[in-house]
Design an enzyme around this catalytic site. Structure first.
Site: not given
Length: 199
Positions: A54, A59, A105-106, A147-148, A151
């Site tokens: 995702g 990001q 997390c990226l 999670h997204e 963000h």
């Protein structure tokens, strides 16, 4: 017919925690045209290059309320799509079952920590063309939706863990920072330690 927005994009650098856009609430998506579609294509290219499931617009440094996903659900079926202006509804009472799977997390690459989240989530919003959608997430997909959407509200999962867990998480990330060039994933992840003087 809607065009395929999951291909044809360009990889962008992933924005790291600590950058202001990662900790601010995003602007709603109000235009569902070419500019949004180019962003979505680039987000899919970036997420795949980074081997994620995702990615939120923040990001890649863009403060608008959109995320993408390509993520397995509880039955191991990979679901993919785009959600603009997401709102997540979580189960309550006896329907609420917390899963404490490790989360990464990226934007804080190399670090993982257990984050309790409900194992089901309903996500409502619009697709990339402005059509109203309602999605059911189970298993990892439920975690992804939460999670997204976090963000896009300026929250990173490090905000949801104890101070002790956060220190361990930050230490993990610091230990592996050499693997992730500043423009990762445009430049690939390193498999060996950098030479002296190389950052």
């Amino acid at each position: 017919m809607s065009e395929d927005l999951t291909t044809g994009g360009h990889v962008r650098p992933i924005t790291r925690w600590g950058t202001p856009v990662m900790h601010e609430t995003t602007r709603p998506v109000t235009e569902f045209g070419d500019e949004l579609h180019e962003l979505v294509r680039d987000m899919f290219a970036t997420m795949r290059a980074a081997e994620g499931v995702g990615l939120a617009a923040t990001q890649v440094g863009v403060g608008v309320s959109v995320f993408i996903y390509e993520c397995p659900d509880a039955d191991d079926r990979v679901q993919r799509g785009v959600v603009c202006n997401p709102v997540v509804e979580l189960p309550r009472g006896k329907d609420r079952n917390l899963d404490i799977t490790e989360e990464g997390c990226l934007s804080w690459p190399g670090g993982y920590s257990g984050v309790p989240r409900p194992d089901k989530a309903i996500c409502r919003g619009q697709d990339a063309y402005g059509k109203e959608i309602e999605l059911l997430g189970t298993g990892l997909l439920a975690r992804c939706f939460q999670h997204e959407t976090d963000h896009l509200n300026g929250t990173v999962f490090g905000d949801r863990i104890s101070d002790r867990s956060r220190r361990k998480l930050d230490a993990q990330v610091a230990d592996l920072a050499w693997r992730y060039p500043e423009d990762w994933p445009i430049s690939p992840k390193r498999d060996s330690a950098p030479r002296p003087g190389e950052q």
